[in-house]
Design a protein around this motif. Sequence first.
Motif, short mmCIF file in Angstrom:
data_model
loop_
_atom_site.label_atom_id
_atom_site.label_comp_id
_atom_site.label_asym_id
_atom_site.label_seq_id
_atom_site.Cartn_x
_atom_site.Cartn_y
_atom_site.Cartn_z
N UNK A 37 -61.24 28.46 -31.36
CA UNK A 37 -62.39 28.16 -30.51
C UNK A 37 -63.55 29.08 -30.73
N UNK A 38 -63.32 30.39 -30.62
CA UNK A 38 -64.41 31.36 -30.76
C UNK A 38 -64.75 31.61 -32.22
N UNK A 65 -72.78 25.22 -30.13
CA UNK A 65 -72.35 26.38 -29.36
C UNK A 65 -70.92 26.29 -28.83
N UNK A 66 -70.36 25.10 -28.81
CA UNK A 66 -68.95 24.96 -28.45
C UNK A 66 -68.21 24.17 -29.52
N UNK A 67 -68.64 24.29 -30.76
CA UNK A 67 -68.10 23.50 -31.86
C UNK A 67 -66.60 23.72 -32.04
N UNK A 68 -66.14 24.93 -31.82
CA UNK A 68 -64.72 25.23 -32.01
C UNK A 68 -63.79 24.51 -31.06
N UNK A 69 -64.36 23.91 -30.00
CA UNK A 69 -63.54 23.15 -29.05
C UNK A 69 -62.79 22.03 -29.75
N UNK A 70 -63.37 21.48 -30.81
CA UNK A 70 -62.73 20.40 -31.54
C UNK A 70 -61.32 20.79 -31.98
N UNK A 71 -61.12 22.07 -32.29
CA UNK A 71 -59.83 22.54 -32.77
C UNK A 71 -59.02 23.28 -31.70
N UNK A 72 -59.71 23.98 -30.80
CA UNK A 72 -58.97 24.70 -29.76
C UNK A 72 -58.25 23.74 -28.82
N UNK A 73 -58.76 22.51 -28.69
CA UNK A 73 -58.08 21.55 -27.83
C UNK A 73 -56.71 21.16 -28.39
N UNK A 74 -56.53 21.30 -29.70
CA UNK A 74 -55.22 21.02 -30.29
C UNK A 74 -54.17 21.99 -29.76
N UNK A 75 -54.55 23.27 -29.63
CA UNK A 75 -53.59 24.26 -29.15
C UNK A 75 -53.32 24.09 -27.66
N UNK A 76 -54.32 23.63 -26.91
CA UNK A 76 -54.08 23.35 -25.49
C UNK A 76 -53.08 22.22 -25.33
N UNK A 77 -53.20 21.19 -26.16
CA UNK A 77 -52.24 20.09 -26.14
C UNK A 77 -50.85 20.58 -26.52
N UNK A 78 -50.79 21.43 -27.54
CA UNK A 78 -49.49 21.95 -27.98
C UNK A 78 -48.83 22.79 -26.89
#
Length: 261
Positions: A37-38, A65-78
């Motif tokens: 995310x960051x 500014x929140x572009x990394x959310x695209x990938x950090x949401x994968x870890x939240x799902x996991x």
Amino acid sequence: MPGVRQPGFAQVLHAEWVKFWTVRSTRWSLGLLFALGAGLTTLVCWAAATDLAAGDTGEAPAAFLTWGLLFSQLTALALGTLVVTSEYGTGMMRATVTAVPRRGRVVAAKVVVLTVVLFVAGVVTAVAGYLGGNWFLDREGVGLALSDDGVLRALLGNGLYLAGLGVFALATGLLIRHTAAALTVGMALVLVVGNVAYALPGTWGEWVAKLLPGNAGGAVAQVAPFNGGAVLAPWTGFGVFVAEVAALLLVAVLVFRRRDA
């Protein structure tokens, strides 16, 4: 059992908190959430800052500014999936429901723990990404202040959205009980189907896309939508997302109460 005092919610909550942090995958998932995310937000802002200043990207700087959310949401799902399915995989779920026969209380405790952790992790990650990415945007004169429209809402929205995704994945895990299958279904619904739905024809196709969980909930976590995608207003979309997650969780709890652990 008759004569055996049932544990109160505070005791169940404490037990779930201890279980949550004693699983090694928790720390790995949260570390990866922050790094993706960051780290990716900072990296993409660094790479795109010059082009954004020149107007060559076709995107607003705010969208990065929140572009990394695209990938950090994968870890939240996991993480949300593993909170449940890891117990099924090890057989610990039988011990859990034996110790706490009121299964709704077990689910409620898991939801509270997961929601609090993911909300805090999501906000911290978003703030770190904003500080890192905006530093590069500022150097090119296209940075955004915290007081600019949508910035604070998006930083807090990251925490809210990731917490909601975690509960969504938890409910999916309760229904499917298998880590790989539950994670595949969750990612498909949030990422794949959500993007493919925009290709559906007509106004009805646009509305289907807007109402899917990832598109509806993700709007609150973005300062501006990337690629100019059609989305609901941030808080309206988040309200739809919460209703969808609550409905799925209710179904999961009802199923959980009626079948063997």
